[in-house]
Design a protein around this motif. Structure first.
Motif, short mmCIF file in Angstrom:
data_model
loop_
_atom_site.label_atom_id
_atom_site.label_comp_id
_atom_site.label_asym_id
_atom_site.label_seq_id
_atom_site.Cartn_x
_atom_site.Cartn_y
_atom_site.Cartn_z
N LEU A 180 -14.59 -7.34 10.18
CA LEU A 180 -13.40 -7.85 9.50
C LEU A 180 -13.57 -7.61 8.00
CD1 LEU A 180 -13.03 -11.32 11.32
CD2 LEU A 180 -12.29 -9.06 12.09
N ALA A 181 -12.59 -7.00 7.38
CA ALA A 181 -12.70 -6.66 5.97
C ALA A 181 -11.31 -6.50 5.38
CB ALA A 181 -13.52 -5.38 5.79
N GLY A 182 -11.28 -5.97 4.15
CA GLY A 182 -10.02 -5.68 3.49
C GLY A 182 -9.87 -4.19 3.24
N ASN A 183 -8.83 -3.84 2.54
CA ASN A 183 -8.57 -2.45 2.22
C ASN A 183 -9.71 -1.82 1.42
OD1 ASN A 183 -6.67 -0.09 1.88
ND2 ASN A 183 -6.80 -0.70 -0.28
N ALA A 184 -10.32 -2.60 0.53
CA ALA A 184 -11.31 -2.04 -0.40
C ALA A 184 -12.57 -1.56 0.29
CB ALA A 184 -11.66 -3.07 -1.47
N LEU A 185 -13.10 -2.38 1.23
CA LEU A 185 -14.33 -1.97 1.93
C LEU A 185 -14.14 -0.63 2.60
CD1 LEU A 185 -15.76 -1.99 5.03
CD2 LEU A 185 -17.18 -2.42 3.01
N ALA A 186 -13.06 -0.48 3.35
CA ALA A 186 -12.82 0.77 4.08
C ALA A 186 -12.53 1.92 3.12
CB ALA A 186 -11.66 0.59 5.05
N THR A 187 -11.72 1.66 2.10
CA THR A 187 -11.36 2.72 1.15
C THR A 187 -12.59 3.28 0.46
OG1 THR A 187 -9.13 1.87 0.73
CG2 THR A 187 -10.14 3.19 -1.01
N HIS A 188 -13.44 2.43 -0.06
CA HIS A 188 -14.58 2.92 -0.84
C HIS A 188 -15.68 3.47 0.06
CE1 HIS A 188 -12.44 1.59 -4.24
NE2 HIS A 188 -12.58 0.31 -4.00
N ASN A 221 -4.72 8.56 -0.02
CA ASN A 221 -3.61 9.50 0.17
C ASN A 221 -3.92 10.51 1.27
OD1 ASN A 221 -0.96 10.00 -0.92
ND2 ASN A 221 -1.74 11.97 -1.65
N ARG A 222 -5.16 10.98 1.28
CA ARG A 222 -5.54 11.98 2.29
C ARG A 222 -5.60 11.35 3.68
NH1 ARG A 222 -5.00 16.41 4.87
NH2 ARG A 222 -6.93 17.44 5.57
N VAL A 223 -6.15 10.14 3.78
CA VAL A 223 -6.18 9.46 5.07
C VAL A 223 -4.76 9.28 5.61
CG1 VAL A 223 -6.68 7.28 6.25
CG2 VAL A 223 -8.35 8.24 4.66
N ASN A 224 -3.85 8.82 4.75
CA ASN A 224 -2.49 8.58 5.19
C ASN A 224 -1.75 9.88 5.51
OD1 ASN A 224 -3.06 5.90 4.87
ND2 ASN A 224 -1.90 5.65 2.97
N GLU A 225 -2.11 10.94 4.80
CA GLU A 225 -1.54 12.26 5.11
C GLU A 225 -1.98 12.71 6.51
OE1 GLU A 225 -1.37 16.78 3.18
OE2 GLU A 225 -3.06 15.46 2.72
N CYS A 226 -3.23 12.44 6.84
CA CYS A 226 -3.74 12.82 8.16
C CYS A 226 -3.13 11.97 9.27
CB CYS A 226 -5.27 12.68 8.20
SG CYS A 226 -6.14 13.89 7.17
N LEU A 255 -8.57 -4.68 9.09
CA LEU A 255 -8.45 -4.62 7.63
C LEU A 255 -7.24 -5.43 7.22
CD1 LEU A 255 -9.12 -0.78 7.17
CD2 LEU A 255 -10.78 -2.66 7.21
N ALA A 256 -7.49 -6.57 6.57
CA ALA A 256 -6.42 -7.47 6.15
C ALA A 256 -6.02 -7.15 4.72
CB ALA A 256 -6.89 -8.92 6.26
N GLY A 257 -4.75 -6.88 4.52
CA GLY A 257 -4.26 -6.49 3.20
C GLY A 257 -4.15 -7.66 2.24
N LEU A 265 -4.63 1.88 2.87
CA LEU A 265 -4.93 2.74 4.01
C LEU A 265 -3.98 2.43 5.17
CD1 LEU A 265 -8.83 2.48 4.04
CD2 LEU A 265 -7.52 4.57 3.56
N ALA A 266 -3.73 3.45 5.97
CA ALA A 266 -2.79 3.31 7.09
C ALA A 266 -3.08 2.14 8.02
CB ALA A 266 -2.74 4.62 7.88
N PRO A 267 -4.34 1.86 8.40
CA PRO A 267 -4.57 0.77 9.37
C PRO A 267 -4.56 -0.64 8.78
CG PRO A 267 -6.65 1.84 8.83
CD PRO A 267 -5.57 2.63 8.14
N VAL A 268 -4.34 -0.79 7.48
CA VAL A 268 -4.37 -2.11 6.86
C VAL A 268 -3.15 -2.93 7.29
CG1 VAL A 268 -4.20 -3.36 4.66
CG2 VAL A 268 -5.75 -1.41 4.88
N PHE A 269 -3.39 -4.18 7.66
CA PHE A 269 -2.30 -5.10 8.00
C PHE A 269 -1.64 -5.60 6.71
CE2 PHE A 269 -4.76 -5.32 11.90
CZ PHE A 269 -3.77 -5.42 12.89
N GLY A 270 -0.38 -5.29 6.53
CA GLY A 270 0.33 -5.76 5.35
C GLY A 270 0.88 -7.16 5.51
#
Length: 362
Positions: A180-188, A221-226, A255-257, A265-270
């Protein structure tokens, strides 16, 4: 000494003088999302409700929620999930007098002998944590075969090459059941795998690269493009990192926003409540929870996590809850949850995970 769980001792209702206490009062919900006046709010401890002359344990509990009798069992619901017609338990006492009994003595725990006045009773940067590492090693080895370990992580791990590698090994070797994490852990973490930086700084040398402040945005941006993280990893031929190991080993991650997110990132819950529901799905199964360097997620998950879990065979066992942070405030924030359910380690989480992985022989 091999690790073993403490046995749970259910209350002796007759011996406690509770056998003749009245049934709990039930009152219908009249409006979705609104509990009846006088509702009973749950705690982290095992709670029993007397229904039709029988004491029933709420098996999947959560603090600050309400008990609903569905005709067969006690369901514990968030206020927002209450529906018109739900039968909510009414009462503000916990001693059995209203058919509600809180049982905090189910797990016998050895108390250390000592003076009433003594130094260093709280967890701080001066506390000796060697035994905690030994205990945690034994616990994780046990849980690998018998439990469900949920890790709650802040982005600090993704800033260090050694920490990313250490936790990646723990995922690969079966010590992680959900993340369980947020956008930042996965992004970085993905930025580290993609561009070898975190927020534009090399994850090993800590040197800032030219235009590095674009790196995390380019990664998102690249993840979301894919279209998905899995497609991104495949197209960019990425084979390292925390998120990579989760994808490779089919380890679920939520990933909780938050309002401060970039991208995300695309999988983040908004939607915060969708994120909460997704997190609780794993917390309901958790037998050990380890929170590291994320105060808000730690408090959130702490509020969702009871001190016990009822297994499929009906066995009641304790849930271990660790909070690891360099901030003493964060570590001690949950100290009132009870000694069985919350243990704090004050240290740099990057050093913590590297040391723990070595303790496990990884």
């Amino acid at each position: 000494m091999a690790f073993s769980l403490l046995s749970y001792h259910a209350p002796d209702f007759k011996g406690l003088g509770l056998a003749e206490k009245p049934d709990a009062v039930l009152r219908s919900v009249l409006k979705d999302g609104v509990a009846p006046q006088g509702y009973h709010a749950m705690s982290i401890f095992p709670e029993y409700f007397k229904i039709n002359g029988k004491w029933i344990l709420a098996e999947e509990s959560r603090m600050d929620c309400v008990a609903v009798y569905d005709g067969a069992a006690i369901q514990v619901k968030e206020f927002r999930n209450l529906k018109r017609g739900d039968q909510v338990v009414i009462g503000r006492t916990e001693d059995g007098s209203e058919g509600i009994f809180l049982w905090a003595e189910g797990f016998s725990e050895k108390k250390s002998a000592g003076d009433v006045f003594a130094f260093r009773q709280q967890r701080s940067r001066e506390t000796a944590f060697s035994k905690d590492y030994d205990d945690l090693k034994e616990l994780l080895e046990y849980e690998k075969e018998h439990g469900y370990v949920v890790w709650v992580m802040g982005p600090a791990f993704s800033f260090d090459a050694g920490a990313r590698q250490a936790f990646s090994k723990m995922i690969a070797h079966g010590y992680v059941d959900a993340l369980l994490a947020g956008n930042a852990l996965a992004t970085h973490d993905l930025e580290g795998a993609y561009l070898h930086t975190a927020l534009g700084q090399d994850i090993y040398t800590r040197e800032n690269v030219h235009n590095g402040h674009y790196n995390h945005l380019d990664t998102i941006n690249r993840v979301n493009e894919c279209g998905s993280v899995a497609d991104f990893l495949n197209k960019e031929k990425i084979e390292d990192g925390i998120i990579y190991q989760c994808e490779k080993n089919n380890i679920p991650y939520v990933l909780a926003g938050s309002i401060r997110d970039d991208g995300p990132l695309a999988p983040v819950f908004g939607n915060v409540y969708e994120a909460q529901d997704a997190m609780r799905k794993h917390v309901k199964k958790a037998t050990t929870v380890i929170c590291m360097a994320t105060m808000l997620h730690t408090i959130a998950v702490g509020n969702m996590t009871p001190s016990y879990r009822v297994l499929e065979d009906g066995t009641v066992r304790q849930v271990y809850f660790y909070c690891v942070d360099i901030s003493e405030f964060t570590v001690n924030k949950l100290s009132d949850r009870g000694s069985l359910s919350s243990r704090g380690i004050v240290t740099n989480v990057q050093d913590f995970i590297v040391k723990l992985s070595r303790e496990l022989g990884l």
